[in-house]
Design a protein around this motif. Structure first.
Motif, mmCIF file in Angstrom:
data_model
loop_
_atom_site.group_PDB
_atom_site.id
_atom_site.type_symbol
_atom_site.label_atom_id
_atom_site.label_comp_id
_atom_site.label_asym_id
_atom_site.label_seq_id
_atom_site.Cartn_x
_atom_site.Cartn_y
_atom_site.Cartn_z
ATOM 1 N N ASP A 94 0.768 -1.173 -0.041
ATOM 2 C CA ASP A 94 0.035 0.156 -0.004
ATOM 3 C C ASP A 94 0.938 1.226 0.166
ATOM 4 N N ALA A 95 2.136 1.075 0.817
ATOM 5 C CA ALA A 95 2.813 2.424 0.878
ATOM 6 C C ALA A 95 3.670 2.509 -0.361
ATOM 7 N N LEU A 96 4.067 1.624 -1.025
ATOM 8 C CA LEU A 96 4.592 1.759 -2.379
ATOM 9 C C LEU A 96 3.893 2.170 -3.446
ATOM 10 N N SER A 97 2.821 1.752 -3.471
ATOM 11 C CA SER A 97 1.702 2.233 -4.297
ATOM 12 C C SER A 97 1.219 3.593 -4.253
ATOM 13 N N ALA A 98 1.203 4.067 -3.072
ATOM 14 C CA ALA A 98 0.771 5.442 -2.861
ATOM 15 C C ALA A 98 2.018 6.363 -3.128
ATOM 16 N N ASP A 99 3.192 5.902 -2.793
ATOM 17 C CA ASP A 99 4.349 6.672 -3.160
ATOM 18 C C ASP A 99 4.713 6.763 -4.620
ATOM 19 N N LEU A 100 4.507 5.665 -5.539
ATOM 20 C CA LEU A 100 4.657 5.764 -6.702
ATOM 21 C C LEU A 100 3.658 6.532 -7.703
ATOM 22 N N ALA A 101 2.459 6.373 -7.107
ATOM 23 C CA ALA A 101 1.361 7.350 -7.727
ATOM 24 C C ALA A 101 1.770 8.635 -7.753
ATOM 25 N N GLY A 102 2.356 9.171 -6.593
ATOM 26 C CA GLY A 102 2.510 10.546 -6.325
ATOM 27 C C GLY A 102 3.866 10.820 -7.434
ATOM 28 N N THR A 103 5.029 10.027 -7.100
ATOM 29 C CA THR A 103 6.259 10.414 -7.906
ATOM 30 C C THR A 103 5.897 10.277 -9.306
ATOM 31 N N LEU A 104 5.312 9.264 -9.809
ATOM 32 C CA LEU A 104 5.262 9.121 -11.419
ATOM 33 C C LEU A 104 4.151 9.944 -11.833
ATOM 34 N N SER A 105 3.343 10.522 -11.267
ATOM 35 C CA SER A 105 2.141 11.214 -11.743
ATOM 36 C C SER A 105 1.196 10.088 -12.263
ATOM 37 N N ALA A 106 0.858 9.133 -11.482
ATOM 38 C CA ALA A 106 0.429 7.763 -12.030
ATOM 39 C C ALA A 106 -0.730 7.337 -11.256
ATOM 40 N N VAL A 107 -1.450 6.275 -11.765
ATOM 41 C CA VAL A 107 -2.555 5.502 -11.042
ATOM 42 C C VAL A 107 -2.136 4.248 -11.163
ATOM 43 N N ASP A 108 -2.401 3.458 -9.946
ATOM 44 C CA ASP A 108 -2.249 2.069 -9.727
ATOM 45 C C ASP A 108 -3.904 1.614 -10.009
ATOM 46 N N VAL A 109 -3.747 0.791 -11.289
ATOM 47 C CA VAL A 109 -5.067 0.285 -11.670
ATOM 48 C C VAL A 109 -5.358 -0.979 -11.193
ATOM 49 N N GLY A 110 -4.792 -1.558 -10.767
ATOM 50 C CA GLY A 110 -5.131 -2.931 -9.902
ATOM 51 C C GLY A 110 -5.395 -3.841 -11.042
ATOM 52 N N GLY A 111 -6.483 -4.405 -11.129
ATOM 53 C CA GLY A 111 -6.800 -5.507 -12.030
ATOM 54 C C GLY A 111 -7.778 -4.957 -12.966
ATOM 55 N N ASN A 112 -7.809 -3.346 -13.089
ATOM 56 C CA ASN A 112 -8.623 -2.829 -14.228
ATOM 57 C C ASN A 112 -7.802 -2.388 -15.427
ATOM 58 N N ALA A 113 -8.569 -1.866 -16.384
ATOM 59 C CA ALA A 113 -7.664 -1.412 -17.659
ATOM 60 C C ALA A 113 -7.213 -0.006 -17.102
ATOM 61 N N ALA A 114 -5.959 0.208 -17.930
ATOM 62 C CA ALA A 114 -5.287 1.246 -17.890
ATOM 63 C C ALA A 114 -6.116 2.554 -18.526
ATOM 64 N N PRO A 115 -6.150 3.828 -18.122
ATOM 65 C CA PRO A 115 -6.861 4.755 -18.826
ATOM 66 C C PRO A 115 -6.345 5.016 -20.288
ATOM 67 N N ALA A 116 -7.051 5.350 -21.142
ATOM 68 C CA ALA A 116 -6.903 5.456 -22.345
ATOM 69 C C ALA A 116 -5.590 6.552 -22.592
ATOM 70 N N GLY A 117 -4.508 6.153 -23.690
ATOM 71 C CA GLY A 117 -3.620 7.305 -24.038
ATOM 72 C C GLY A 117 -2.370 7.244 -22.989
#
Length: 216
Positions: A94-117
């Motif tokens: 959970d901590a890695l996911s939150a930190d990576l999302a902020g550092t990379l301007s990214a979203v952890d999609v889990g089992g969902n499809a990635a946003p388009a583009g």
């Protein structure tokens, strides 16, 4: 009959007193700690990347709620009254996911499809060892693999496999609660250090530059 009526209230009072004593002597609720900071609100329209972070693997002896401290070169102690909010592996993920999302301007999609583009990266991670010594420091041997998803890149998949040792100092009394708090804070900083190195690995897949020294 008179004797029975006289002693019943006394016995009842004694039983209540005994129950109160047992309750007073019961172990207090454990203190819960977390590695995850409160996530900041993010505008979904500003995502530059997406990633799927698998569960973080840790040794079985560490994958428990109890905080495990090293007390000597050949002894460790699991603290019943000082615990992670969830098993250690889940806290790390959970901590890695939150930190990576902020550092990379990214979203952890889990089992969902990635946003388009946006490009999608698959990340797996493991903490192979973890030593927390109150009043001294926290160290861990960590490894991870980052792979670019070809379906969202339109290119040949690229991947990096990485491994390094992370360390953070701790301060405070080794035998007091302050020592445990210092270990938790140091572990939080170490996870942030880890996430920054994973982020550099992701960014290395986006450019022809030499990958980080801890990756191949």
């Amino acid at each position: 009959m008179s004797s029975t009526m006289t002693w019943s209230p006394i016995r009842l009072a004694a039983a209540c007193a005994a129950a109160a004593l047992v309750a007073a002597c019961a172990s207090p609720e454990p203190t819960l700690h977390t590695l995850s900071a409160r996530p900041a609100a993010t505008d979904p329209g500003r995502f530059q990347r997406a990633f799927r972070l698998a569960g973080v693997r840790v040794p079985d002896r560490l994958d428990r709620p109890q905080i495990v401290l090293r007390t000597s070169d050949d002894e460790v102690q699991a603290l019943e009254q000082q615990r992670w909010a969830s098993p250690f592996g889940a806290e790390l993920r959970d901590a890695l996911s939150a930190d990576l999302a902020g550092t990379l301007s990214a979203v952890d999609v889990g089992g969902n499809a990635a946003p388009a583009g946006v490009p999608l990266y698959r990340i797996s991670a493991a903490m192979r060892s973890y030593d927390a010594r109150p009043g001294q420091g926290v160290s861990a041997l960590v490894s991870w693999r980052v792979a670019r998803d070809a379906a969202t890149q339109g290119a040949v998949p690229a991947a990096l496999t990485c491994q390094t040792t992370l360390t953070q100092p701790t301060n405070g009394d080794a035998h007091a609660k302050a020592g445990v708090d210092a270990v938790v804070s140091s572990t939080q900083r170490m996870v942030q250090q880890w996430s920054q190195q994973i982020a550099l690995s992701v960014q290395a897949l986006e450019s022809p530059s030499t990958p980080p020294a801890w990756c191949r």
